[in-house]
Design a protein around this motif. Structure first.
Motif, PDB file in Angstrom:
ATOM      1  N   VAL A 115      13.024   5.484  43.736  1.00  0.00           N
ATOM      2  CA  VAL A 115      12.821   4.620  42.576  1.00  0.00           C
ATOM      3  C   VAL A 115      13.652   3.354  42.758  1.00  0.00           C
ATOM      4  O   VAL A 115      14.841   3.418  43.091  1.00  0.00           O
ATOM      5  CB  VAL A 115      13.218   5.337  41.272  1.00  0.00           C
ATOM      6  CG1 VAL A 115      13.141   4.375  40.079  1.00  0.00           C
ATOM      7  CG2 VAL A 115      12.314   6.548  41.032  1.00  0.00           C
ATOM      8  N   VAL A 116      13.019   2.205  42.540  1.00  0.00           N
ATOM      9  CA  VAL A 116      13.695   0.910  42.657  1.00  0.00           C
ATOM     10  C   VAL A 116      13.805   0.290  41.270  1.00  0.00           C
ATOM     11  O   VAL A 116      12.798   0.125  40.576  1.00  0.00           O
ATOM     12  CB  VAL A 116      12.935  -0.042  43.600  1.00  0.00           C
ATOM     13  CG1 VAL A 116      13.620  -1.408  43.649  1.00  0.00           C
ATOM     14  CG2 VAL A 116      12.831   0.556  45.002  1.00  0.00           C
ATOM     15  N   ILE A 117      15.024  -0.034  40.859  1.00  0.00           N
ATOM     16  CA  ILE A 117      15.278  -0.700  39.585  1.00  0.00           C
ATOM     17  C   ILE A 117      15.586  -2.170  39.863  1.00  0.00           C
ATOM     18  O   ILE A 117      16.435  -2.485  40.697  1.00  0.00           O
ATOM     19  CB  ILE A 117      16.451  -0.048  38.838  1.00  0.00           C
ATOM     20  CG1 ILE A 117      16.118   1.393  38.472  1.00  0.00           C
ATOM     21  CG2 ILE A 117      16.814  -0.847  37.588  1.00  0.00           C
ATOM     22  CD1 ILE A 117      17.269   2.156  37.816  1.00  0.00           C
ATOM     23  N   THR A 118      14.883  -3.070  39.187  1.00  0.00           N
ATOM     24  CA  THR A 118      15.138  -4.501  39.361  1.00  0.00           C
ATOM     25  C   THR A 118      15.721  -5.073  38.075  1.00  0.00           C
ATOM     26  O   THR A 118      15.447  -4.584  36.982  1.00  0.00           O
ATOM     27  CB  THR A 118      13.851  -5.274  39.723  1.00  0.00           C
ATOM     28  OG1 THR A 118      12.992  -5.349  38.582  1.00  0.00           O
ATOM     29  CG2 THR A 118      13.119  -4.583  40.869  1.00  0.00           C
ATOM     30  N   ILE A 119      16.529  -6.119  38.211  1.00  0.00           N
ATOM     31  CA  ILE A 119      17.162  -6.734  37.037  1.00  0.00           C
ATOM     32  C   ILE A 119      16.981  -8.252  37.031  1.00  0.00           C
ATOM     33  O   ILE A 119      17.701  -8.957  36.329  1.00  0.00           O
ATOM     34  CB  ILE A 119      18.657  -6.372  36.953  1.00  0.00           C
ATOM     35  CG1 ILE A 119      19.435  -6.942  38.135  1.00  0.00           C
ATOM     36  CG2 ILE A 119      18.867  -4.874  36.866  1.00  0.00           C
ATOM     37  CD1 ILE A 119      20.955  -6.754  38.008  1.00  0.00           C
ATOM     38  N   ALA A 120      16.007  -8.757  37.780  1.00  0.00           N
ATOM     39  CA  ALA A 120      15.850 -10.209  37.918  1.00  0.00           C
ATOM     40  C   ALA A 120      14.851 -10.765  36.912  1.00  0.00           C
ATOM     41  O   ALA A 120      13.717 -10.287  36.842  1.00  0.00           O
ATOM     42  CB  ALA A 120      15.385 -10.557  39.330  1.00  0.00           C
ATOM     43  N   PRO A 121      15.235 -11.767  36.145  1.00  0.00           N
ATOM     44  CA  PRO A 121      14.253 -12.437  35.286  1.00  0.00           C
ATOM     45  C   PRO A 121      13.192 -13.125  36.139  1.00  0.00           C
ATOM     46  O   PRO A 121      13.465 -13.581  37.249  1.00  0.00           O
ATOM     47  CB  PRO A 121      15.094 -13.461  34.518  1.00  0.00           C
ATOM     48  CG  PRO A 121      16.309 -13.681  35.353  1.00  0.00           C
ATOM     49  CD  PRO A 121      16.564 -12.374  36.048  1.00  0.00           C
ATOM     50  N   GLY A 122      11.978 -13.174  35.612  1.00  0.00           N
ATOM     51  CA  GLY A 122      10.903 -13.893  36.275  1.00  0.00           C
ATOM     52  C   GLY A 122      10.181 -13.155  37.374  1.00  0.00           C
ATOM     53  O   GLY A 122       9.115 -13.582  37.811  1.00  0.00           O
ATOM     54  N   LYS A 123      10.708 -12.039  37.849  1.00  0.00           N
ATOM     55  CA  LYS A 123      10.083 -11.294  38.948  1.00  0.00           C
ATOM     56  C   LYS A 123       9.252 -10.149  38.364  1.00  0.00           C
ATOM     57  O   LYS A 123       9.775  -9.093  37.998  1.00  0.00           O
ATOM     58  CB  LYS A 123      11.146 -10.760  39.922  1.00  0.00           C
ATOM     59  CG  LYS A 123      12.036 -11.843  40.528  1.00  0.00           C
ATOM     60  CD  LYS A 123      11.228 -12.975  41.130  1.00  0.00           C
ATOM     61  CE  LYS A 123      12.110 -14.032  41.791  1.00  0.00           C
ATOM     62  NZ  LYS A 123      11.345 -15.230  42.202  1.00  0.00           N
ATOM     63  N   THR A 124       7.951 -10.386  38.250  1.00  0.00           N
ATOM     64  CA  THR A 124       7.062  -9.432  37.591  1.00  0.00           C
ATOM     65  C   THR A 124       6.797  -8.221  38.476  1.00  0.00           C
ATOM     66  O   THR A 124       7.029  -8.246  39.691  1.00  0.00           O
ATOM     67  CB  THR A 124       5.725 -10.097  37.261  1.00  0.00           C
ATOM     68  OG1 THR A 124       5.071 -10.462  38.493  1.00  0.00           O
ATOM     69  CG2 THR A 124       5.915 -11.347  36.401  1.00  0.00           C
ATOM     70  N   LEU A 125       6.261  -7.170  37.857  1.00  0.00           N
ATOM     71  CA  LEU A 125       5.906  -5.966  38.613  1.00  0.00           C
ATOM     72  C   LEU A 125       4.893  -6.295  39.706  1.00  0.00           C
ATOM     73  O   LEU A 125       5.010  -5.812  40.828  1.00  0.00           O
ATOM     74  CB  LEU A 125       5.352  -4.899  37.671  1.00  0.00           C
ATOM     75  CG  LEU A 125       6.368  -4.259  36.718  1.00  0.00           C
ATOM     76  CD1 LEU A 125       5.645  -3.386  35.694  1.00  0.00           C
ATOM     77  CD2 LEU A 125       7.408  -3.444  37.480  1.00  0.00           C
ATOM     78  N   SER A 126       3.910  -7.124  39.383  1.00  0.00           N
ATOM     79  CA  SER A 126       2.900  -7.459  40.394  1.00  0.00           C
ATOM     80  C   SER A 126       3.504  -8.254  41.542  1.00  0.00           C
ATOM     81  O   SER A 126       3.174  -8.021  42.714  1.00  0.00           O
ATOM     82  CB  SER A 126       1.732  -8.233  39.758  1.00  0.00           C
ATOM     83  OG  SER A 126       2.184  -9.456  39.206  1.00  0.00           O
ATOM     84  N   TRP A 127       4.413  -9.189  41.224  1.00  0.00           N
ATOM     85  CA  TRP A 127       5.090  -9.959  42.277  1.00  0.00           C
ATOM     86  C   TRP A 127       5.914  -9.026  43.151  1.00  0.00           C
ATOM     87  O   TRP A 127       5.895  -9.138  44.387  1.00  0.00           O
ATOM     88  CB  TRP A 127       5.969 -11.035  41.655  1.00  0.00           C
ATOM     89  CG  TRP A 127       6.657 -11.927  42.659  1.00  0.00           C
ATOM     90  CD1 TRP A 127       6.191 -13.092  43.190  1.00  0.00           C
ATOM     91  CD2 TRP A 127       7.946 -11.695  43.277  1.00  0.00           C
ATOM     92  NE1 TRP A 127       7.102 -13.610  44.082  1.00  0.00           N
ATOM     93  CE2 TRP A 127       8.176 -12.777  44.161  1.00  0.00           C
ATOM     94  CE3 TRP A 127       8.910 -10.708  43.171  1.00  0.00           C
ATOM     95  CZ2 TRP A 127       9.350 -12.887  44.923  1.00  0.00           C
ATOM     96  CZ3 TRP A 127      10.069 -10.811  43.933  1.00  0.00           C
ATOM     97  CH2 TRP A 127      10.283 -11.884  44.791  1.00  0.00           C
ATOM     98  N   LEU A 128       6.640  -8.125  42.542  1.00  0.00           N
ATOM     99  CA  LEU A 128       7.481  -7.189  43.289  1.00  0.00           C
ATOM    100  C   LEU A 128       6.633  -6.302  44.196  1.00  0.00           C
ATOM    101  O   LEU A 128       6.968  -6.083  45.368  1.00  0.00           O
ATOM    102  CB  LEU A 128       8.286  -6.320  42.319  1.00  0.00           C
ATOM    103  CG  LEU A 128       9.377  -7.067  41.527  1.00  0.00           C
ATOM    104  CD1 LEU A 128       9.789  -6.266  40.297  1.00  0.00           C
ATOM    105  CD2 LEU A 128      10.590  -7.351  42.411  1.00  0.00           C
ATOM    106  N   GLU A 129       5.517  -5.807  43.683  1.00  0.00           N
ATOM    107  CA  GLU A 129       4.634  -4.957  44.488  1.00  0.00           C
ATOM    108  C   GLU A 129       4.097  -5.725  45.697  1.00  0.00           C
ATOM    109  O   GLU A 129       3.993  -5.178  46.802  1.00  0.00           O
ATOM    110  CB  GLU A 129       3.488  -4.436  43.625  1.00  0.00           C
ATOM    111  CG  GLU A 129       3.938  -3.403  42.602  1.00  0.00           C
ATOM    112  CD  GLU A 129       2.869  -3.094  41.558  1.00  0.00           C
ATOM    113  OE1 GLU A 129       1.748  -3.652  41.681  1.00  0.00           O
ATOM    114  OE2 GLU A 129       3.142  -2.306  40.633  1.00  0.00           O
ATOM    115  N   GLU A 130       3.775  -6.991  45.498  1.00  0.00           N
ATOM    116  CA  GLU A 130       3.295  -7.819  46.612  1.00  0.00           C
ATOM    117  C   GLU A 130       4.371  -7.967  47.685  1.00  0.00           C
ATOM    118  O   GLU A 130       4.074  -7.962  48.883  1.00  0.00           O
ATOM    119  CB  GLU A 130       2.883  -9.201  46.099  1.00  0.00           C
ATOM    120  CG  GLU A 130       1.585  -9.222  45.319  1.00  0.00           C
ATOM    121  CD  GLU A 130       1.287 -10.607  44.772  1.00  0.00           C
ATOM    122  OE1 GLU A 130       2.023 -11.564  45.129  1.00  0.00           O
ATOM    123  OE2 GLU A 130       0.340 -10.735  43.982  1.00  0.00           O
TER     124      GLU A 130
END
Length: 269
Positions: free
Chosen positions: A95-110
């Motif tokens: 499981v990866v937890i992100t805390i960055a504003p502006g970085k959407t789930l779709s962007w992260l998946e890409e």
């Protein structure tokens, strides 16, 4: 170094990561030995090692390989670079937890270029004293059990609420960034008290406790903030005069515009 598994790994050990670590360790969710952090800065690594007693490394890939749950806590502008470095280390069950504003789930998946379990969050620095407020949303690969486990970790340093992803930018403005506004307000009140003759440290204590107690009243009474404000404002009294001046100087409008600017920056990161 032995490549034993650990419960939690941080890529980036800055202020927000430190606040989260502090909350987790204080509440005994994980021991310091079960946490590892990576940072390119030797000073940053030493700071969290000395403060929290966690394991540290300069190798992001080591953290990705060893951690059961991985927290990406680098600044938003370094997310793409960090993910490119570690994506081939990410395991199907991780499981990866992100805390960055502006970085959407779709962007992260890409960026990961493969199915990855992602919990997108927006915490805030009061996590350090166990009073954090975290918003979270998850992608389709995270099971209910994994979401509950991630929320348990997040709850160890404050409150957690699941929100639709489109509200994350509003959360950045009202919660993620707002401790800075509150600190500015406390500092301004303390400065004014000092101008009236109060010693500096005493001024900070009075101002901070007033903010803390007022926030607690909102949370515990369930009353509308306006109703609580009216309870303090006696006819022709001192408080309503102060409120008049705040309104005259655009206090409410300044807060509104500041939060709008904050949300706009967040959604365009």
């Amino acid at each position: 170094m032995a490549q034993d598994k650990v419960k939690l790994g941080f890529i980036g050990t800055g202020n927000m990561a430190g606040a989260i670590m502090g909350g987790i360790i204080k509440n005994e969710i994980f021991s310091p030995e079960e946490i590892i952090g990576a940072d390119i800065s030797p000073a940053g690594r030493e700071r969290v090692k000395e403060t929290y007693g966690i394991q540290v490394t300069d190798d992001n890939r080591e953290v990705a390989q060893r951690a059961e749950v991985l927290v990406l806590s680098v600044k938003p502008q370094y997310y793409a670079e960090a993910i490119a470095e570690i994506r081939d280390c990410i395991r199907e069950e991780q499981v990866v937890i992100t805390i960055a504003p502006g970085k959407t789930l779709s962007w992260l998946e890409e960026q990961f270029q493969k199915p990855v379990k992602i919990v997108r969050t927006m915490p805030n620095t009061p996590a350090l004293v166990g009073e954090g407020m975290t918003a979270a949303c998850v992608n389709e690969y995270v099971t209910d059990e994994e979401k509950a486990y991630a929320f348990q970790i997040l709850r160890s340093f404050g409150k957690v609420e699941e929100v639709p992803e489109h509200l994350i930018d509003a959360v950045v403005a009202v919660s993620g960034s707002s401790p800075a506004y509150v600190f500015l307000f406390i500092e301004a009140m303390a400065d004014a008290a000092v101008a009236e003759g109060m010693p500096r440290q005493q001024a900070y204590s009075f101002a901070a406790q007033a903010v803390y107690g007022s926030a607690k009243m909102v949370l515990e009474t369930g009353k509308h903030p306006g109703e609580l404000k009216d309870m303090v404002c006696s006819p022709a009294g001192t408080t309503i005069e102060a409120v008049r001046v705040l309104e005259e100087k655009g206090f409410r409008s300044a807060v509104f515009e500041a939060m709008k600017a904050c949300a706009d920056v967040s959604r365009n990161m």
